[in-house]
Scaffold this active site. Sequence first.
Site, PDB file in Angstrom:
ATOM      1  N   ASP A  17       0.848  -1.209   0.000  1.00 13.88           N
ATOM      2  CA  ASP A  17       0.000   0.000   0.000  1.00 13.88           C
ATOM      3  C   ASP A  17       0.886   1.261   0.000  1.00 13.88           C
ATOM      4  O   ASP A  17       0.844   2.039   0.944  1.00 13.88           O
ATOM      5  CB  ASP A  17      -0.955  -0.012   1.206  1.00 13.88           C
ATOM      6  CG  ASP A  17      -0.243   0.011   2.558  1.00 13.88           C
ATOM      7  OD1 ASP A  17       0.944  -0.377   2.623  1.00 13.88           O
ATOM      8  OD2 ASP A  17      -0.865   0.437   3.551  1.00 13.88           O
ATOM      9  N   ASP A  22       6.756   1.099   1.896  1.00 16.99           N
ATOM     10  CA  ASP A  22       6.384   0.109   0.872  1.00 16.99           C
ATOM     11  C   ASP A  22       7.184   0.363  -0.404  1.00 16.99           C
ATOM     12  O   ASP A  22       7.599  -0.576  -1.095  1.00 16.99           O
ATOM     13  CB  ASP A  22       4.903   0.227   0.513  1.00 16.99           C
ATOM     14  CG  ASP A  22       3.989   0.019   1.693  1.00 16.99           C
ATOM     15  OD1 ASP A  22       3.443  -1.086   1.854  1.00 16.99           O
ATOM     16  OD2 ASP A  22       3.806   0.980   2.464  1.00 16.99           O
ATOM     17  N   ASN A  46      -2.347   2.918   3.410  1.00 16.53           N
ATOM     18  CA  ASN A  46      -1.725   4.218   3.684  1.00 16.53           C
ATOM     19  C   ASN A  46      -2.476   5.354   2.991  1.00 16.53           C
ATOM     20  O   ASN A  46      -2.391   6.501   3.417  1.00 16.53           O
ATOM     21  CB  ASN A  46      -0.261   4.202   3.250  1.00 16.53           C
ATOM     22  CG  ASN A  46       0.597   3.404   4.219  1.00 16.53           C
ATOM     23  OD1 ASN A  46       0.323   3.383   5.420  1.00 16.53           O
ATOM     24  ND2 ASN A  46       1.616   2.736   3.711  1.00 16.53           N
ATOM     25  N   THR A 132       2.758  -6.071   2.891  1.00 17.18           N
ATOM     26  CA  THR A 132       3.283  -4.934   3.652  1.00 17.18           C
ATOM     27  C   THR A 132       2.184  -3.900   3.909  1.00 17.18           C
ATOM     28  O   THR A 132       2.473  -2.751   4.257  1.00 17.18           O
ATOM     29  CB  THR A 132       4.487  -4.277   2.929  1.00 17.18           C
ATOM     30  OG1 THR A 132       4.049  -3.812   1.653  1.00 17.18           O
ATOM     31  CG2 THR A 132       5.641  -5.245   2.778  1.00 17.18           C
ATOM     32  N   PHE A 173      -0.495  -0.518  12.763  1.00 14.42           N
ATOM     33  CA  PHE A 173      -1.414  -0.049  11.722  1.00 14.42           C
ATOM     34  C   PHE A 173      -1.933  -1.159  10.802  1.00 14.42           C
ATOM     35  O   PHE A 173      -3.141  -1.269  10.571  1.00 14.42           O
ATOM     36  CB  PHE A 173      -0.762   1.068  10.880  1.00 14.42           C
ATOM     37  CG  PHE A 173      -1.632   1.457   9.720  1.00 14.42           C
ATOM     38  CD1 PHE A 173      -2.779   2.217   9.926  1.00 14.42           C
ATOM     39  CD2 PHE A 173      -1.355   1.015   8.426  1.00 14.42           C
ATOM     40  CE1 PHE A 173      -3.618   2.541   8.863  1.00 14.42           C
ATOM     41  CE2 PHE A 173      -2.188   1.339   7.370  1.00 14.42           C
ATOM     42  CZ  PHE A 173      -3.319   2.103   7.588  1.00 14.42           C
ATOM     43  N   ASN A 174      -1.045  -1.965  10.208  1.00 11.20           N
ATOM     44  CA  ASN A 174      -1.504  -2.940   9.202  1.00 11.20           C
ATOM     45  C   ASN A 174      -2.504  -3.939   9.781  1.00 11.20           C
ATOM     46  O   ASN A 174      -3.375  -4.441   9.069  1.00 11.20           O
ATOM     47  CB  ASN A 174      -0.320  -3.709   8.593  1.00 11.20           C
ATOM     48  CG  ASN A 174       0.525  -2.835   7.692  1.00 11.20           C
ATOM     49  OD1 ASN A 174       0.067  -1.790   7.224  1.00 11.20           O
ATOM     50  ND2 ASN A 174       1.763  -3.245   7.467  1.00 11.20           N
ATOM     51  N   HIS A 247       9.992  -0.299   8.176  1.00 18.67           N
ATOM     52  CA  HIS A 247       9.102  -1.432   8.454  1.00 18.67           C
ATOM     53  C   HIS A 247       9.060  -2.444   7.288  1.00 18.67           C
ATOM     54  O   HIS A 247       9.403  -3.606   7.433  1.00 18.67           O
ATOM     55  CB  HIS A 247       7.669  -0.949   8.657  1.00 18.67           C
ATOM     56  CG  HIS A 247       7.434   0.047   9.734  1.00 18.67           C
ATOM     57  ND1 HIS A 247       7.496  -0.268  11.068  1.00 18.67           N
ATOM     58  CD2 HIS A 247       7.095   1.371   9.685  1.00 18.67           C
ATOM     59  CE1 HIS A 247       7.185   0.800  11.799  1.00 18.67           C
ATOM     60  NE2 HIS A 247       6.950   1.811  10.981  1.00 18.67           N
ATOM     61  N   ASP A 248       8.539  -1.947   6.159  1.00 17.44           N
ATOM     62  CA  ASP A 248       8.241  -2.877   5.055  1.00 17.44           C
ATOM     63  C   ASP A 248       9.490  -3.446   4.392  1.00 17.44           C
ATOM     64  O   ASP A 248       9.514  -4.649   4.061  1.00 17.44           O
ATOM     65  CB  ASP A 248       7.340  -2.180   4.027  1.00 17.44           C
ATOM     66  CG  ASP A 248       6.000  -1.785   4.635  1.00 17.44           C
ATOM     67  OD1 ASP A 248       5.626  -2.361   5.670  1.00 17.44           O
ATOM     68  OD2 ASP A 248       5.331  -0.894   4.076  1.00 17.44           O
TER      69      ASP A 248
HETATM   70  C1  BDR Z   1       3.068  -0.069   8.653  1.00 16.88           C
HETATM   71  O1  BDR Z   1       2.026   0.893   8.496  1.00 16.88           O
HETATM   72  C2  BDR Z   1       2.220   1.623   7.315  1.00 16.88           C
HETATM   73  O2  BDR Z   1       1.978   2.965   7.533  1.00 16.88           O
HETATM   74  C3  BDR Z   1       3.617   1.340   6.851  1.00 16.88           C
HETATM   75  O3  BDR Z   1       3.689   1.355   5.433  1.00 16.88           O
HETATM   76  C4  BDR Z   1       3.916  -0.022   7.408  1.00 16.88           C
HETATM   77  O4  BDR Z   1       3.509  -1.040   6.524  1.00 16.88           O
HETATM   78  C5  BDR Z   1       3.812   0.241   9.926  1.00 16.88           C
HETATM   79  O5  BDR Z   1       2.955   0.194  11.024  1.00 16.88           O
HETATM   80 CA    CA Z   2       2.871  -0.545   4.240  1.00 12.71          CA
END
Ligand code: BDR
Ligand code: CA
Length: 337
Positions: A17, A22, A46, A132, A173-174, A247-248
């Site tokens: 996303d 990402d 996102n 991701t 978040f994800n 993160h991703d």
């Molecule tokens: C995740 O949330 C998104 O905002 C980032 O792309 C990542 O995948 C981190 O919490």
């Molecule tokens: Ca992401």
Amino acid sequence: MNADSTSPAQKIILDCDPGHDDAIAMLLAHGNPNLELLAVTTVAGNQTLEKVTTNARAVARVAGITDIPFAAGASRPLVGPQLIPDEIHGDSGLDGPQLPEPSVPLEEIHAVNLIAQVISENEPGSVVIIPTGSLTNIALFARMYPQLVERVGGITLMGGGHHTGNMTPASEFNILADPEAAAIVFEESWPVTMVGLDVTHQVLAVPERMEQLKAIGTDVAQFIAELVEFFGASYMKERNYPGPPMHDPLAVAAVADPSILRTVHAPIYVETQGQHARGQTIVDFRRTWSNNDPSGLGVTDDPDFEAPNTAVAVDVDAEKFWDLLVDALTRIGNTNF
Ligand code: BDR
Ligand code: CA
């Protein structure tokens, strides 16, 4: 990119996303010689589905990806409300650098059908899916194509965590963006590796790291620097972090080189109810199993204990991660996008 070593590259599908991290994940997936990127699918997260899909295709142009299918997937979570973190990724979902016009076409089929097609066309067990974003597409795939679940080589996802959240004290978040979908993914029989905040918060793109990337001196490295500038400002403002977490890209790196992470097999549950804990990933460390590292937390040596098919990342070799990213970007070179 094709493997230049003797072992064949690991085939992957990136379900994303974009999103700043990402975008970097896609560049890493393309540039790493141990990976063969077969398809990119998108999911709302996102930003809206339309925006993240345009972003994904724009990043493909930056990377020089021309010959793999891109397909858009779910525009909403399965059950809950749609969450859009524009305080982190901006109005476009990829604020910061000037984005080129996408040049790769968008497939007409839904992302879930594209995933099914790729999994069917490849040897059983040979393709790993790297989500991701939120897990809506992957949950739909499991429900729509249950007969293909066992052909998936594994799911290595960025999401969750076992000691902290970022959207709430408990949730990442994800996972919070679609907890019901996440619950389905963790309950399936495929091998799942959760690359959560416990490890992604250990790979921050602090200024010294950015100098290392910028020194590559290509247009792609400059693009990443501009992404990180915006992403980093968001993290500084919202969370007071010295650099934004990668993160991703870490989930992609973990597939390219599994030795980057120490993982422990343990049951993982997703909280879908709860006043404070919706979206939390709960790792049952009472029943863990580490095949390769007997120092794993709470490891059992009970020979009758069956290792769960879910694993959680508990530690990261940050140095290796940055080397991998620098190497991938160096290989991509200039793309003159
Ligand atoms: C995740 O949330 C998104 O905002 C980032 O792309 C990542 O995948 C981190 O919490
Ligand atoms: Ca992401």
